[in-house]
Structure formats: structure tokens, C-alpha cells
Design an enzyme around this catalytic site. Structure first.
Site, mmCIF file in Angstrom:
data_model
loop_
_atom_site.group_PDB
_atom_site.id
_atom_site.type_symbol
_atom_site.label_atom_id
_atom_site.label_comp_id
_atom_site.label_asym_id
_atom_site.label_seq_id
_atom_site.Cartn_x
_atom_site.Cartn_y
_atom_site.Cartn_z
ATOM 1 C CD1 TRP A 333 -15.524 62.807 24.280
ATOM 2 C CD2 TRP A 333 -17.197 61.256 24.604
ATOM 3 N NE1 TRP A 333 -16.320 62.858 23.292
ATOM 4 C CE2 TRP A 333 -17.131 61.953 23.243
ATOM 5 C CE3 TRP A 333 -18.260 60.180 24.772
ATOM 6 C CZ2 TRP A 333 -18.290 61.843 22.418
ATOM 7 C CZ3 TRP A 333 -19.242 59.877 23.890
ATOM 8 C CH2 TRP A 333 -19.239 60.656 22.761
ATOM 9 C CG ASP A 334 -11.684 57.401 30.793
ATOM 10 O OD1 ASP A 334 -12.308 56.765 31.545
ATOM 11 O OD2 ASP A 334 -10.165 57.607 31.155
ATOM 12 C CE1 TYR A 335 -16.216 63.454 29.904
ATOM 13 C CE2 TYR A 335 -18.024 63.233 28.209
ATOM 14 C CZ TYR A 335 -17.142 63.794 29.078
ATOM 15 O OH TYR A 335 -16.699 65.254 28.252
#
Length: 654
Positions: A333-335
Site C-alpha cells: 500500500w506504500d505505507y
């Protein structure tokens, strides 16, 4: 009215005004001695100024007292449209120090804003940088050097073209004994599959005589990106001291700490591009790491990708890992952990706990003991969906903090649809119904998934601020839904050829079966498809583990045509700063205002409209008998705001 009566009325009015607004009190000895000597105010990143001259009672009298223009507009640069001005100045012994994305460093008189010296690193302008920013510089006083010796006090300056430069803080001249005539070139031997994807955008830290540096990697173009190795160098000479790799490899894939050809096809990144924090007494540096490459598909990197997406404590003398807590397993999620870890003392259940606070993009607040990483507030693993695209192997659980979330984390449903008109709302309702949405850890899909919170935040690099007297943590958050879609390679090439990627942020994720595209979930009129606020300022009472208050941050001014400026709660990037006077200062919002909030209840006490939004964190200091508040007002290229090059200082009237 006769003249004597008129004069009496005017005199009474003047006396009333004076009694209503008493002169500001003289700063205390603590306030006068305070130095904003690190990016986050201190080495622990609290963004707290122990200064109380400006208060809720007089902040409405605040006015600009000087403005300094850097001239750094990136004209003629290949990626000038990405330019930001995110720097937070340092204040040390009457001088302000800061940098620009284009490689210029300035020293200003803190009382007048007049330049004392300027240095130009001559950064390469014709390169396809993933980011074009510099969040600041690092100050270090060499305890072994005589006060008048060259480079006894020095600045460490990171650049987007992968150099670390050491400058004499007094003169701005390079420290010749450091590296190659004052600089280190740190891109050699790195696996780098796209030019200028490897950068330095955040200032390093210094501890135990070593300067410790992470990196910013454009981690969505390739699976086999450069690794996010953290490096430490002798602060006097630049000689390598140690390195630490967030993704550990063994056997045939092991290497001595750098990516050297030939390049095996393993995933990389997990880089630490945010700001680190240092606990000097414990000889520890606290590092927030990002996601492994590529961000949105992990089928070729099975497992948890430890220690990506983790809060890591390293020994500053050796680089050995003391403890680590992974806060996102197998991130797709590109967290990234973008926010600076905050070193605070939490008073809870009669104890004073030396803690580290980590804010996350998905809106969570994690608090751990600094000694061993034990949670101060419980962390539990909860089941999450695992039915991703073919080839994906998602983690069956994810960590959740017992503290309340700062943003919405549930599914987005057609009932949540919102718009400026009935037609607008219906279009959003239809679009939401077409997309997958299972809540915070919705798997990426071929039809398109709603990511809420998005990769922008929750909390991004601007981090939080902390008042040690009230035990209150403050954080600005984004609360925006985004659409993410994975595309089979053939579909991606067809869309790219036919213009089907226009209006999207897209990347090839080379080396995987899928490319990606993503963008904000917007109505046909350009408004987010859920009800505002889309940006908020939140106060968390850490002593009791509760939300104290939450207020919309910013308005739709600057992003919507008049008369639609009335919408409250705007997208934001940047951070807050708090003072002992009970005031919180923050820009961050796209509407261009610098605001002052009452820390007690979140009321807006004052605001000033800048020529460009302040997408940076303010800071404060005292010179003489006056408290100053300073912020960089330069806007943000990727958010399509007004752009500027100004550093603006505010103070109360004398």
C-alpha cells in the site's frame, strides 16, 4: 464635539486598548537559552519550543517582521514542476541555517533575516529526480575542536544528487578534511536502475562522532531497486564507520553492504527517507523504514520483508540492531514509515516512561519503551483480507495499536458518496460501487481498489509535535480516498499507447507481472468523493490514551473556484510546532494560511495568508527580548499549489 471632549474620548480609547493588550512578557532564561538545533527542534523530534511570550491572549497581534527570498525557483530544471520548499531552519547562537532543493545553503541573521553567507552545491539540474526537495541541514559542534578552529561547528548538507557535504557553520566554506574536499559521493556501487531514483532529501543525524544517513529511493519503477542501506561516517573525516541493511539476505545473495554488479534480481528499497531521532544517553538512533520495492506488488518478495516498514533502534557506535518493531507486514500500500520517531517521556499509571512514538501513514499511533521496544499501549495482530491478485502472498494479519486511530479506516461504500452537486454525488456513488473497498488493508486488484487511508497519509513526513507539560501529542493528518489499480503488462502497454494513463500517477513496476496506476478518488467536478474534512489536526492525550480534540485543517481555497472556498479540511503536507505559551503553529494546508491554534481545544486563534502555502514545519526562537516564529513558504509542485521561495518571520509588535 468640542476638542477637549474629543481628546478625552481618544485618550480613553487608547487606555482601553493598552489594558486589553498588555505588552508581551520578557522571555525567560530558558527561552533565551533555547536553540532549535535539530530538524525536529531537538534530537528527539518533539517540535516543542519552551517559549511563552506568544500566548492565546496576544497571538492575534502577530505580524510579519522580515522575509527572505532564496531565488531557488528551479527554472530550467528537468523536473522543476516537482519543486518544493520543505526546509525547517535551525537556530544556533543567533543564526538560522537552512537549505533548498536546488542545493543552496543559507545562514541568516535570526533577528533581521539578512544573509550572512550563502553556499551553492551546484546540483545537477538536468536529471529525472523522483523528488525535488530538501528538508534541512544538520548542525554539529565538534567537542574536540577549539572554538576558533575551522569547522569546529559544521553543517551536514544532503543533496538530491547523492552527496553529503560538510560546511563550516561560521563561513559556509567546505570542510576540506571531510571526504573529498568537503563532500562524499555516495552513489558509487549502488544498484540503480533508473537515473536519479536514489537521492538524499532529509537531513542526517550525528551521534557518537558519526553522521548517520538514510536515502530516498523512487521505489515503484523496478522490483530490483537499490537497497535502503543506512550508512554512518566519521563526522570529522567522512571515513565509513558502519552500515545497516533493512532487508537481510543470506547465502549466495549476501554482500558486504553495497549493491555491486552483476545485479541479482532481488527486491530492494525499504529505505529510510524520513528523519531519524537520537537518544544520546542510550547510544541509540531510531530509524523509520519504508516499503520494499516495488510498493504495490509483493509476489516476488514473499514473507514480511523485515525490516521494511519498521521502527528500528540501532546502536550508534556499531550499527547493530538493538530492537525493531515491524508496523506493516509485506506492504503493498506504500505505507512507508515517513514520520520522524518522537522521543518523549510519557507519564502513565504513576510512571515516567522513556518512550518513542511512531505515527504512521495509515493513521495509527504506536508507543514503545525506548529500552527494549515493549509497547506502552498494547499492539495486537488482527486478521486482514488476503485474496489479492494472482501471484500475491499477503500477510494474514497486521499490527493494530490500542490507541484510537487518527483517520477513518473502514470501507468506503456508495452510501459515503459526496459531491458539490446531486449529479456529482451520483457519479461518485457509481464510481465507488465499481471499486473494491474492504477497509484499511484492502488488497490491490485488477478492477481497482480504494485505498483509505492513502499512501499520502494519515501522517506523512511532517510528523507530530509534543507538549511535555500537558502530555499532548498533536498530528496533522490527511483523510483522502485514493484509487489504485494493478494492470497486467499487456493492458498497461495498450493504455499507455492510447492515452489511458493520462491523469494518473503510474509506474511500470518492471520485473513483475503488473504495472500500476493511482490517483485521488474525485468527482467529475474535481472534489473528493467523500464528505469533508479531508485534512484535520488531531490532539491525542497520551497520558490517558484518548483523542482530546479533532479539528478541520485548512479550507478549499486555492484548490476550488470561488465561491467554493467554504469547505473545511484540506489536503496537507508539512507539520506542526508547539510552544510553552499554549499555541500550536502550522501551515501545511493547500489554502496557503499559516495558522495558530489553541492547544487546549483546537480553536483557531490567528491566521495569515502567505504568497505560497507553507508545506514545511514552522519553528521558533528568541533573540533579545522577542520571540520569532519562522516558516518556509514555497508551496508544493506535486500538489499543484502556488510556488514561492520565501522564508517568513513573524513576531509581536514591539
Amino acid at each position: 464635539m468640542c476638542r477637549p471632549i474629543l481628546m478625552a474620548v481618544l485618550a480613553a480609547a487608547v487606555l482601553a486598548a493598552c489594558s486589553a493588550a498588555p505588552p508581551p512578557s520578557a522571555p525567560s532564561a530558558v527561552a533565551r537559552a533555547f536553540q532549535w538545533s535539530a530538524w525536529g527542534g531537538d534530537a528527539g523530534g518533539r517540535r516543542f519550543a519552551p517559549i511563552a511570550q506568544i500566548t492565546p491572549a496576544n497571538v492575534d497581534r502577530l505580524q510579519p517582521v522580515w522575509t527572505f527570498h532564496t531565488g531557488a525557483r528551479a527554472k530550467g530544471w528537468d523536473v522543476g514542476g516537482k519543486l518544493t520548499f520543505e526546509a525547517t531552519p535551525l537556530f544556533v547562537h543567533g543564526t538560522l541555517y537552512f537549505s533548498t532543493a536546488t542545493g543552496q545553503v543559507f545562514a541568516l541573521d535570526a533577528a533581521t533575516g539578512k544573509a550572512r553567507w550563502r553556499y551553492d552545491a551546484h546540483v545537477e539540474a538536468h536529471a529525472d529526480y523522483s523528488e525535488l526537495t530538501s528538508r534541512g541541514v544538520t548542525y554539529w559542534r565538534d567537542p574536540q575542536a577549539k572554538a576558533d578552529a575551522p569547522c569546529a561547528a559544521r553543517l551536514f548538507v544532503p543533496t538530491v544528487d547523492t552527496r553529503l557535504i560538510a560546511l563550516d557553520a561560521a563561513t559556509g566554506k567546505p570542510c576540506e578534511a571531510f571526504g573529498d574536499h568537503g563532500q562524499l559521493h555516495l552513489s558509487a556501487h549502488l544498484r540503480r536502475t533508473r537515473h536519479a531514483d536514489y537521492e538524499f532529501t532529509s537531513p542526517p543525524v550525528v551521534a557518537d562522532g558519526t553522521v548517520i544517513l538514510g536515502s530516498s529511493i523512487g521505489d515503484n519503477a523496478f522490483a530490483a531497486e537499490a537497497r535502503g542501506t543506512v550508512r554512518a561516517f566519521d563526522a570529522r573525516t567522512g571515513a565509513p564507520r558502519w552500515h545497516w541493511n533493512p532487508i537481510t539476505r543470506t547465502g549466495a545473495d549476501a554482500d558486504p553492504g553495497h549493491d555491486a554488479p552483476p545485479y541479482p534480481k532481488w527486491n530492494g528499497a525499504a529505505n529510510a527517507w524520513g528523519v531519524f531521532s537520537v537518544d544520546a544517553a542510550r547510544h541509540r538512533v531510531f530509524i523509520p523504514t519504508g516499503s520494499a520495492s516495488p510498493d504495490l506488488y509483493g509476489g516476488d518478495r514473499p514473507g514480511d520483508d523485515a525490516w521494511a516498514n519498521s521502527l528500528v533502534a540501532l546502536d550508534t557506535r556499531t550499527g547493530q540492531r538493538v530492537w525493531a518493531r515491524q508496523l506493516i507486514h509485506h506492504d503493498t500500500w506504500d505505507y512507508d514509515l515517513a514520520a520522524q520517531p518522537m522521543l518523549v517521556t510519557v507519564r502513565r499509571d504513576g510512571q515516567a516512561i522513556a518512550a518513542v512514538v511512531q505515527l504512521t501513514k495509515n493513521g495509527q499511533v504506536f508507543v514503545f519503551r525506548r529500552d527494549d521496544g515493549t509497547p506502552v499501549y498494547p499492539v495486537t495482530e488482527r486478521a486482514v483480507p488476503t485474496d489479492g491478485v494472482p501471484g500475491e502472498q499477503l500477510s494474514p494479519t497486521q499490527p493494530y495499536s490500542a490507541l484510537p486511530a487518527l483517520v477513518r479506516q473502514g470501507p468506503v461504500t456508495p452510501d459515503d458518496a459526496w459531491g458539490l452537486t446531486f449529479w456529482d454525488r451520483n457519479a461518485c456513488r457509481k464510481r465507488i460501487a465499481e471499486l473494491r473497498s474492504d477497509g484499511m488493508f484492502t488488497p490491490q486488484s485488477l478492477r481497482g481498489s480504494i485505498e483509505m487511508p492513502s499512501w499520502v497519509g494519515g501522517t506523512n513526513w511532517g510528523s507530530g509535535s509534543w507538549n511535555p507539560h500537558t502530555q499532548m501529542l498533536f498530528a496533522n493528518v490527511d483523510d483522502l480516498p485514493m484509487v489504485v489499480q494493478l494492470l497486467p503488462r499487456a493492458t498497461f502497454e495498450r493504455l499507455r499507447k492510447n492515452g489511458g494513463l493520462d491523469g494518473w500517477d503510474y509506474n511500470v513496476q518492471d520485473g513483475t507481472p503488473y504495472a500500476m496506476r493511482r490517483r485521488a478518488l474525485l468527482s467529475p467536478l474535481g472534489a473528493p468523493c467523500i464528505k469533508p474534512p479531508w485534512g484535520r489536526l488531531v490532539a491525542v492525550d497520551l497520558a490517558h490514551g484518548r483523542i482530546a480534540w479533532s479539528r478541520p485543517l485548512g479550507t478549499s481555497r486555492g484548490k476550488a473556484p470561488w465561491p467554493f472556498w467554504y469547505l473545511h479540511g484540506a489536503p496537507n503536507l508539512g507539520g506542526s510546532m508547539v510552544t510553552a505559551g499554549g499555541v500550536l503553529f502550522i501551515g501545511a494546508a493547500t489554502d496557503g494560511y499559516l495558522r495558530a491554534f489553541d492547544q487546549r481545544d483546537g480553536r483557531v486563534l490567528w491566521r495569515y495568508h502567505l504568497d505560497a502555502p507553507a508545506m514545511a514545519t514552522p519553528m521558533s526562537y528568541v533573540v533579545g527580548d522577542r520571540q520569532y516564529v519562522v516558516v518556509a513558504a514555497g508551496g508544493h509542485g506535486k500538489l499543484d499549489t502556488a510556488r514561492g521561495d520565501a522564508l517568513v518571520a513573524f513576531a509581536l509588535p514591539r
